[in-house]
Design an enzyme around this catalytic site. Sequence first.
Site, PDB file in Angstrom:
ATOM      1  N   HIS A  28       1.023  -1.077  -0.442  1.00  0.00           N
ATOM      2  CA  HIS A  28       0.519   0.357  -0.254  1.00  0.00           C
ATOM      3  C   HIS A  28       0.435   1.329   0.008  1.00  0.00           C
ATOM      4  CE1 HIS A  28      -2.582  -2.616   1.333  1.00  0.00           C
ATOM      5  NE2 HIS A  28      -3.504  -2.891   0.927  1.00  0.00           N
ATOM      6  N   HIS A 270      -3.930   3.080  -3.326  1.00  0.00           N
ATOM      7  CA  HIS A 270      -4.480   2.111  -2.404  1.00  0.00           C
ATOM      8  C   HIS A 270      -3.392   1.300  -1.641  1.00  0.00           C
ATOM      9  CE1 HIS A 270      -6.165   2.053   1.525  1.00  0.00           C
ATOM     10  NE2 HIS A 270      -6.849   0.103   0.945  1.00  0.00           N
ATOM     11  N   GLU A 431     -17.820  -5.219  23.853  1.00  0.00           N
ATOM     12  CA  GLU A 431     -17.417  -6.417  24.221  1.00  0.00           C
ATOM     13  C   GLU A 431     -15.139  -6.320  23.741  1.00  0.00           C
ATOM     14  OE1 GLU A 431     -20.289  -8.041  25.298  1.00  0.00           O
ATOM     15  OE2 GLU A 431     -20.006  -6.869  23.425  1.00  0.00           O
ATOM     16  N   HIS A 492     -28.206 -17.258  23.895  1.00  0.00           N
ATOM     17  CA  HIS A 492     -26.664 -16.928  24.844  1.00  0.00           C
ATOM     18  C   HIS A 492     -25.810 -18.737  25.323  1.00  0.00           C
ATOM     19  CE1 HIS A 492     -28.401 -13.036  25.367  1.00  0.00           C
ATOM     20  NE2 HIS A 492     -27.347 -13.010  26.371  1.00  0.00           N
TER      21      HIS A 492
END
Length: 687
Positions: A28, A270, A431, A492
Amino acid sequence: MNVDPDGLAINTIRMLAVDAVQKAKSGHPGTPMDAAPTAYVLWQRFLRYDPAMPDWPNRDRFVLSVGHASMLLYALIHLAGVRTREGKEAVTLDDIETFRQAGSRCPGHPEHGWTTGVETTTGPLGQGAATSVGMAIAGRWLAATYNRPDFPLFGFRIYALCGDGDMMEGITSEAASIAGHQRLSNLCWIYDSNRVTIEGHTDLTFSEDVAARFLAYGWNVTRISDANDLDQLARVYREASSVADRPTLIIVPSHIGYGAPHKQDSPEAHGEPLGEEEVRLTKKFFGFDPDQSFVVPDGVQAHFAAGIGARGAAARSEWEALFLRYRAAHPSLAAQLDRMLSRGLPDAWESALPAFAPDPKGMATRDASGKVLNAVAERIPWLLGGAADLSPSTKTRLLFTGAGDMQSSGMQVAGQISEPAGRNMHFGIREHAMCAIVNGMVLTGLRAFGSGFLIFTDYARGSIRLSSLMDLPVLHIWTHDSIGVGEDGPTHQPIEQLVSLRAIPGMVVIRPADANEMAEAYRIVLGFKDRPAALICSRQPLPILDRNEHAPASGLAKGAYVLIDGPGTPAVMLIASGSEVSLCLAARKLLAAEGITARVVSMPSWELFEAQDQSYRDSVLPPSLTARVTVEEGSTIGWYRYAGSAGIVLGMHTFGLSAPIKVVAEHFGFTPERVAEAAKTAIARSK
């Protein structure tokens, strides 16, 4: 002829990046070309960093969150003269010429631990930005904990260079929100806004007002108009360092592939080489010889040495003198820092590990974990962490006197004044950012932990994986470990999560069978210096085994051990982890009533077991005993290696069920009767 040393240094960075990507035929080039001035001004004029000793504790940290622009960082490391601990060049010109090749210190994306000067592994976008928040939290905690009047030991700043992709990633938003809430004035993100990604220009997908978004997070936001204006860059860096009550975002509009006559501002700049002819034209634009490659003009490295090199050496020398005086005035605190910064632990910390009396009613291993964690954290002052809004459930709140809550100085939370030196970090329902922040805290020297429900590791996978890729002794505490969650149901109830953690190279996963195994698990994982661990904890109570009747829980250190055997030669072997160990013990009694002798093996950790020599593994799992049953309330993947061809693997092949735990266990066949029947089938198969 007068040569502008700043301009020459900046263009050298650009050309090294262009040449390296072109030779590698991959990489890049565009962002190193546009962001070279931004990074150069920071390094050369502001960064408190000694290239000769790049790991001194009070250095400023530079994080390249836009990790695909790795050649920008490698060029800076080379030109600044960063040295390894052995005094060698961290990145040689040969490393740059072999960019992205095996053995080079210039891999495709920056790798902490492989290339000196790389503060954290980046590449997955957003990870560097989020990790920098952990570094900033750790820096503030160190200052609040160890600085004393006349002894400002810690006061370093963290700078992260981000791109458009970072700003799109959800983890960046999570981390920015925490940083704003925590008022991390030692944190500065630089947003290199070149408005190009792989698919095209960012207006395809990204039209929000980033400045307004960060103002809403509580950040100081500033911007410049020209990425090549060094005075503007210096001004905003200077302003950022004077902001005392919030983090700073500097927005730098830039032109990807700057200087490439046909590819500037294009997606082609890029993620692919410019092409040989475009490289030649670009070199002409910057005044470099188009027939030469990997050129470092005379005077460039000396210019860096007179800037960042001299400033960093002076700052480091002053700090070392300060620390000598600090050691004399505060010897016990200095000794703590010595231990902490070498990833050591206090003497006799293991004496704090509790022992649990036998109890058939038992204790959930999450509760046992909480008791052990509190006991050892009181002995280890730099052990700290928290949960993703779940500490009442994960039992990870530190409750001893003085633990406190980690917040910005003077912030009032729940009616109480919190301080940066608190040991309980509140991550909120974030999280992914939590795990990256914990990585940053550990990279800064702390022993940090994060916790949540096992099912939600899916939200944090990228950060968890990087803890292992970087060989960090991060402690992950995951509770609610199986279909034993019961009424919360399949959303869960983890099925594949446990085996997916085991699949991460270097990660040690431990699922203890009772409270005493949990204590032994802490003994093992806190001793790690170069690998992460995941403790897997039950929600439901598990019997605390009588160790007069069963083997000592210290057998956990070897990953698997014979829990109970005989009398005589066993006809079958029952192998399990966690809550299913007690299930196997109950099945053993049913088999004994029929005259069948069974060996029960507790196998809390595959990784620890596989690290043992063959003779030990064969003593636990004798090759001659082929009648085997493995039991775990999760995916069966991986258990067949221990069950063998004649064995039976009891596990989950579907999602769970919303019902009371007893109903769920019976529905899926996790009963003593089912295990005993499987054992008899395995015996018949083995004959």
